[in-house]
Design an enzyme around this catalytic site. Structure first.
Site, mmCIF file in Angstrom:
data_model
loop_
_atom_site.group_PDB
_atom_site.id
_atom_site.type_symbol
_atom_site.label_atom_id
_atom_site.label_comp_id
_atom_site.label_asym_id
_atom_site.label_seq_id
_atom_site.Cartn_x
_atom_site.Cartn_y
_atom_site.Cartn_z
ATOM 1 N N GLU A 528 46.787 46.285 26.428
ATOM 2 C CA GLU A 528 47.316 45.221 27.262
ATOM 3 C C GLU A 528 47.163 43.916 26.480
ATOM 4 O O GLU A 528 48.069 43.507 25.790
ATOM 5 C CB GLU A 528 46.611 45.183 28.618
ATOM 6 N N GLU A 794 36.337 43.950 35.054
ATOM 7 C CA GLU A 794 37.624 43.748 35.719
ATOM 8 C C GLU A 794 37.512 43.927 37.228
ATOM 9 O O GLU A 794 38.126 43.215 38.004
ATOM 10 C CB GLU A 794 38.636 44.767 35.166
HETATM 11 C C1 BGC Z 1 45.810 42.704 34.083
HETATM 12 C C2 BGC Z 1 45.397 41.603 35.004
HETATM 13 C C3 BGC Z 1 46.652 40.940 35.457
HETATM 14 C C4 BGC Z 1 47.367 41.993 36.259
HETATM 15 C C5 BGC Z 1 48.487 41.580 37.090
HETATM 16 C C6 BGC Z 1 46.595 43.690 34.865
HETATM 17 O O1 BGC Z 1 46.930 44.813 34.200
HETATM 18 O O2 BGC Z 1 44.750 43.262 33.431
HETATM 19 O O3 BGC Z 1 44.317 40.899 34.678
HETATM 20 O O4 BGC Z 1 46.516 39.743 36.089
HETATM 21 O O5 BGC Z 1 47.677 43.103 35.493
HETATM 22 O O6 BGC Z 1 48.199 42.050 38.287
#
Ligand code: BGC
Length: 943
Positions: A528, A794
């Site tokens: 990501e 997270e």
């Molecule tokens: C990320 C988040 C981001 C989100 C959107 C995720 O995969 O890690 O931090 O804000 O996607 O909902």
């Protein structure tokens, strides 16, 4: 290399020697020139102000800036109370000698009667490409005594197309023909080189270099500069940055060699979750093949110049870096090293002529941000062998970066290094949460004694390192962890009576640094690592308390601006290399970063330039939001993440969308005011009132309760000013009750959590805020700390000792252990708990208003603001409360002393009513408010 806890500019006044040392570290050779300037400059000033930390466009001695009217700033310190700058005079010269003689041939601002110390725009002679500017500032204190700074520097980059003689070059390799979903395509790094002769004595030399991809520049066998991941990530179709280096000391008369190693990077490599969700394209989002541009400009002592520019005359080849990808990792075959390839005398017979790269369609500009560097080295604290021949090293904290490998063995032996944030119960590496990020580096030995290697074009998020394939038993020295991030200078310190909360603060710092990697990534480990706008806006104030993020956000705001969608919304992440099919690329609470962050930068640094630059886009975003609204309420349609990762009852997406719309309108009114757009200011104020009315009608009951009874709904409504005056207190009471009924624990997600904390303190529920802050039961910050975290997770339930990952339900792939978003409590820690805040833009007027509650005995916090170091320490005693405050020179503060009985408050030994150093403003709630100037103040408040 600095330690993350060190290097605070205010801690000790730096001697000239130290300044020189710092300058030298940062900028190579021209430190020497500056030293000459320092020695030449006759000081002889005796003012009570000391002038430090001179910066140009938020950067210390930047080389090659794009801006010809850059903003200058400095910091003042003084031992005295109520000390101010009454005037300044900036001198800018084209040579250090001229500056030493006060011959300001570029700009003499003249004596300006002003207390301004930052955001001062250079207004001298029109600057041209390559101009060198040496500058210093003189300041007058309150009694007219003068102090002078040391010498600082900036140089101008290449401003015009015609300045670039270099061409974009590359080395074409076999195209990929495999199945993109089944097989990774990881082409080798390209090596480019050129030998050249310099016949005359060299006076100075600079290189301007960039890549579509990532480059490492080499000169006569050495790496140029100490940055990594240059030139950073942008929307390469719109702009690419170049870097400038002073390389005078790396050149010699006679034969020289310049070279570059070139890798795919963000330009051509794998980015984010594209492979995971099987997008049409899984890599190469900006282009298939990376290219390089570089221009070495040498000035000789006789005044003549020579340019060595990249062209198809350069030689191109391959080398030991067989694979190099940010997400996937690096493969290095030491048997293929072309020893001496970046030095003169190398035989490039087997190399080919370089291929011409693509022509650029966007702008080529100087890098305005904060370079990624190797920041810290960490030795492992433990090594285990869960399986024969599989060694796991524990670095003791969860970082972003790489490792240096030290091995010896037979030629051709292959050492594989994998990375993980956590271990399974059997001691093996947990990599499920990396998803499609292979995060594996491989080193193939050449079999020559001790071999030391570290990758260049990849990085990982990890605490544990798994090494396999070693023929000899390793020890702790086999691996060294190298922390990497954008080198933003730490700005805060924090300790309190709870070890858990001290660890939490360290975890917040670790995770912020791990994710401030050219862009603010959501996480550094899985596939990501995108600049998610929602995470960044929520965290931006926390980020600014913890580190100087002025240049970092200046750069990233350009990415957000470049990413603005054609219909006016800002994107969910920036840069935005792709849009997922059937997903809307904007979202409430994410897109709003385009207004919230520039607004916060204005508040924190007094930066109006960012506002001015982004204002037209912000207006388009507001128009877009209005066009989507029913009446004045925004639907939570499209790709709306809601209160992401909340627990229990959800807050509606509609409510979140409308609350943010209102908040945007409120900020826009203030921004328009600041930019002297009176009509707009009135318009947005009116819009805010309209949204507020509709919002109350839609979501509120007459008793101040909300129709949606969630922590986040209350927190947003209160924080964003959506409650009518007469119902606010009731609203806060409902929130407080809900938290108490939930056992003093959160149910909110990304969007609500920090606002819950801020609102509780704003409405006097400090005990409750502290109970959340010190809570260790799930869900809480403390829960992760008692479960051994060294970083911010997270999810509230990313891991427990009892049930493992994600409550044991699933080994979910979306479970990062380095996600800064929930760390946004730092904003509460500094602005509320320690009570360090700004009144208006840029910490010129400071507020010290500690919110003290049950649960902690003391708190010590400091913040290096754009105007200097602010300290707020409080300590509870049996019969008294102590409050220690430090206010920087040239600022004023309102100190809220937590007692209304002025006869019980002393500063030093003196009752506050009797002090001549400050005045009493009056009583505000439970506080006595004092108006103070700069200085150190020690209050005792008897019970
Ligand atoms: C990320 C988040 C981001 C989100 C959107 C995720 O995969 O890690 O931090 O804000 O996607 O909902």
């Amino acid at each position: 290399m600095r330690n993350l806890t060190g290097f605070c500019y205010q801690e000790k006044a730096m001697s000239e020697k130290q300044i020189f040392r710092n300058l030298k570290k940062r900028t190579f050779r021209f430190g020497r020139v500056l030293l000459v300037a320092l020695l030449l400059s006759a000081h002889g000033f005796s003012g009570n102000l000391s002038v430090e930390y001179l910066r140009c466009e938020y950067l210390v001695n930047p080389l090659g800036i794009q801006n010809t009217t850059p903003r200058l700033s400095w910091i003042l310190t003084s031992e005295e109370r109520n000390q101010v700058q009454t005037a300044y005079r900036i001198l800018v010269s084209s040579t250090p000698e001229k500056l030493a003689n006060n011959n300001a041939d570029l700009w003499d601002s003249g004596k300006m009667e002003s207390n301004q110390t930052n955001q001062i725009v250079y207004s001298g002679k029109q600057l041209q490409s390559r101009d060198e500017c040496y500058w210093k500032v003189r300041v007058w204190d309150k009694s007219g005594a003068v102090s002078e700074s040391s010498v600082a520097y900036w140089s101008v980059g290449l401003l015009n197309y015609s300045d670039w003689k270099a061409k974009w070059i590359t080395h074409n390799v076999e195209p990929f023909t495999g199945d993109k979903y089944e097989e990774l395509y990881l082409p080798p790094a390209r090596y480019l080189r050129k030998s050249f002769k310099l016949g005359k004595q060299i006076k100075s030399a600079k290189v301007y270099a960039s890549a579509l991809g990532l480059y490492e520049l080499r000169l006569n066998g050495q790496k140029v500069g100490d940055a990594c991941f240059t030139p950073g990530w942008t929307d390469y179709n719109k702009r690419v940055y170049y870097n400038t280096y002073d390389v005078t000391d790396l050149l010699k008369a006679g034969e020289n060699a310049i070279g570059a190693i070139l890798a795919d990077g963000w330009y051509a490599g794998y980015i984010g979750y594209a492979l995971f969700v099987k997008l049409d394209k899984v890599r190469g989002f900006y282009g298939e093949s990376p290219s390089f541009i570089g221009q070495l400009e040498v000035t000789f002592t006789d005044g003549s110049k020579e340019i060595i520019a990249s062209s198809e005359e350069w030689m191109a080849g391959l080398g030991p870096i067989r694979e190099a990808d940010i997400l996937m990792g690096e493969v290095y075959d030491a048997r293929l090293e072309n020893t001496g390839w970046d030095q003169p005398g190398f035989n490039a017979e087997n190399w080919e002529k370089a291929d011409l790269g693509l022509k650029l369609s966007g702008a080529l500009e100087a890098y305005p941000g904060v370079l990624v560097k190797h920041i810290e080295e960490i030795q492992p604290i433990e090594m285990t062998e869960p399986e024969k021949g599989t060694y796991i090293f524990n670095l003791g904290k969860n970082i972003a970066g790489i490792v240096r490998l030290k091995v010896s063995g037979e030629k051709g032996e292959e050492v594989t290094i994998r990375y993980g944030e956590m271990l399974h119960n059997d001691g093996s590496l947990m990599t499920e949460n990396l998803r499609k990020a292979r995060a594996t580096d491989t080193y193939i030995l050449k079999g020559e004694g001790v071999e030391i290697w570290e990758p260049r074009f990849t990085y990982h998020g990890f605490q544990y390192v798994e090494v396999t394939g070693l023929s000899q038993k390793p020890d702790l020295s086999t691996i060294t962890g190298i922390v990497m991030n954008s080198d933003t200078r730490q700005a805060s310190t924090f300790t309190c009576s709870s070890e858990m909360n001290n660890q939490l603060y360290q975890n917040i710092l670790t995770t912020q640094f791990a994710n401030f990697f050219d862009v603010p990534t959501d996480c550094p480990q899985r596939d990501e690592r995108l600049g998610w706008t929602g995470d960044a806006q929520l965290y931006s104030v926390s980020a600014a308390y913890n580190a100087d993020v002025s240049a970092f956000f200046t750069k990233w705001m350009q990415d957000v601006d470049d990413g603005q969608l054609w219909y006016g919304a800002y994107p969910i992440f920036a840069p935005i290399p792709y849009i997922r099919p059937y997903h809307v690329p904007h979202s409430p609470a994410w897109s709003d970063a385009g207004i919230i962050i520039p607004y916060n930068m204005y508040k924190i640094y007094g930066d109006t330039l960012l506002l001015r630059r982004m204002y037209p886009g912000m207006k388009r975003f507001m128009d877009f939001q209005l066009s989507e609204s029913n009446g004045f309420l925004r639907p939570g349609s499209g790709n709306n993440y809601g209160d992401w990762l909340s627990l229990g009852k959800e807050t509606s997406k509609d409510l979140i969308a409308s609350a943010y719309f209102a908040y945007d309108a409120k900020m826009m009114s203030e921004i328009a005011q600041c930019l002297n757009q009176e009509e707009d200011a009135a318009y947005y104020q009116h819009l805010f009132q309209n949204i507020k009315k509709d919002y109350a009608r839609q979501y509120m009951n007459e008793d101040g309760s909300l129709k949606e009874h969630t922590q986040t709904a209350y927190a947003l409504s209160l924080y964003m000013g959506l409650y009518p005056e007469n119902l606010k207190e009731q609203g806060a009471a409902f929130l407080a009750k809900m938290i108490t009924e939930n056992g003093n624990r959160f149910s909110s997600g990304f969007i609500g959590t920090k606002h819950v904390m801020l609102v509780l303190s704003d409405f006097g529920y400090n005990d409750l805020a502290y109970s959340l802050f010190t809570q260790t039961e799930y869900p809480s910050w403390g829960y992760s700390v008692v479960n051994g975290s060294t970083s911010i997770w997270e999810r509230w339930n990313s891991y427990t000792k009892e049930t493992g990952f994600l409550g044991g339900k699933t080994r979910s792939a979306m479970n990062s252990f380095s996600h800064y978003s929930f760390g946004a409590v730092a904003e509460w820690m500094f602005s509320k708990a320690a009570g360090i805040d700004t009144d208006g833009p840029g910490f010129r007027k400071i507020i010290i208003k500690p919110s003290i509650g049950e649960g902690l005995q003391f708190m010590n916090a400091s913040y290096n603001s754009v105007n200097g170091r602010i300290v707020s320490n409080w300590k509870k005693g049996d019969d008294r409360l102590e409050l220690h405050v430090e206010i920087p020179a040239n600022t004023s503060a309102q100190i809220y002393v937590p007692s209304v009985e002025r006869k019980k408050i002393r500063e030093g030994k003196t009752l506050i009513g009797k002090s001549n150093d400050f005045s009493i403003v009056g009583i505000n709630g439970t506080y006595t408010v004092l108006q103070v100037g700069s200085g150190v103040y020690d209050f005792t408040i008897e019970k």
